[in-house]
Enzyme design. Structure first.
Site, PDB file in Angstrom:
ATOM      1  N   GLY A 132     -62.473 -23.830   0.430  1.00  0.00           N
ATOM      2  CA  GLY A 132     -63.320 -24.809  -0.237  1.00  0.00           C
ATOM      3  C   GLY A 132     -62.981 -26.232   0.165  1.00  0.00           C
ATOM      4  CG  ASP A 133     -59.157 -27.448  -0.560  1.00  0.00           C
ATOM      5  OD1 ASP A 133     -59.785 -27.724  -1.599  1.00  0.00           O
ATOM      6  OD2 ASP A 133     -58.109 -26.790  -0.552  1.00  0.00           O
TER       7      ASP A 133
END
Length: 316
Positions: free
Chosen positions: A254-255
């Site tokens: 997600g980062d």
């Protein structure tokens, strides 16, 4: 242009590999990986590998904090963390051939004075045209309005000279989105938590994402694991679908999506173009073990395999 990341609750990530996991038993460990972690730090790692200027900031404390600083310096990632009392947390991820188990620490105490120091530092680092990525959890004893306070310190949304991205969950998300960040990226579980009920269908996820956008997020991107990413903007609704791969670890995926999107959108790419690039970054990261993140070459190799579906609106 540079991108400053804010991690108020960093972590030392220990990834432990073993053949099996049974509560109460003694296990042999085949491999241990040690990484500096926390969502904002992971975003800076990806940005650095993409060749984008970045500075990581936030709070660190104790011997673990010292190790994280040394690790970031070793990777040539610029950092300006503030020292706080207490020890930075350690997260443990236990991986067997069939499952992953996570044990996450809590983190050190953050006072109102610490928050004032962080806001002062951010305003000294940020220049017009820069972007700020605020990412990760807030320690349990800290004020959950912290992110909203940080965003509001830069003025009203239509008067800001910077781009603000937000990736958090729970009450921190509910509060911070009201300060109208430019970009918000929940995963499905975080969106469900904000929405208050399960979101099983793509149409339900899209509806909840629109509602989140109506609360203040200019652009909302929902990461859906191997089902891809969903993007809601003023221009329409888009979905990017990755190729089928065998994941090694979901840490940092997600980062990587946040880093990929902000880096491209900040280069005046159209939102759907930034979405495709972001999905390639997230896909490339899950092909790595532990908290290792993708490289620019890996993301660009996957880029042609990302399918873009225009669900509403037009490509422009």
């Amino acid at each position: 242009m540079k991108i400053i990341t804010v991690t108020v609750n960093p972590a030392l990530d220990l990834t432990v590999y073993t053949d099996s996991l049974r509560v109460g038993d003694v296990h042999a460990v085949s491999f241990i990986r040690k990484d500096s972690g926390g969502k904002g730090i992971n975003v800076s790692k990806v940005l650095h590998r993409l060749g984008v200027s970045t500075i990581a900031t936030g709070f660190l404390g104790g011997s673990v904090g010292h190790w994280i600083r040394s690790d970031l310096s070793r990777q040539s990632i610029q950092h300006r963390f503030l020292e706080i009392d207490g020890e930075t947390r350690t997260n443990v991820k236990i991986i067997t051939p069939t499952e992953e188990t996570q044990l996450n620490g809590t983190g050190g105490l953050i006072t109102n004075h610490d928050l004032d120091r962080l806001i002062e530092q951010l305003h000294s680092l940020v220049q017009p045209g820069d972007a700020v990525v605020i990412a990760g959890s807030i320690p349990g004893d800290a004020d959950y309005t912290m992110y909203r306070t940080i965003i509001e310190s830069f003025g009203k949304a239509d008067e800001r000279s910077i781009f603000i991205a937000l990736d958090t969950s729970g009450q921190a998300l509910t509060e911070a989105v009201q300060a109208r960040p430019n970009f918000v990226k929940p995963n499905v579980e975080e969106l469900e938590q904000w929405w208050g009920s399960p979101l099983r269908l793509e149409s339900e996820i899209a509806h909840a994402a629109r509602e989140l956008r109506s609360q203040g997020g200019e652009i909302v991107c929902v990461s859906m694991g191997d089902k891809g990413t969903l993007l809601v903007t003023s221009e329409g609704l888009y979905r990017a679908i990755p190729p089928v791969i065998t994941p090694k670890s979901t840490i940092g995926a997600g980062d990587s999506i946040v880093a990929g999107f902000v880096s491209q959108f900040h280069k005046n790419r159209k939102p759907h173009e930034a979405l495709v690039y972001a999905t390639a970054c997230g896909t490339a990261t899950v092909m790595h073990a532990g908290s290792e993140v993708c490289t620019k070459e890996e993301a660009e190799a996957i880029l042609p395999q990302i399918q873009l579906h225009v669900m509403e609106g037009e490509e422009r």
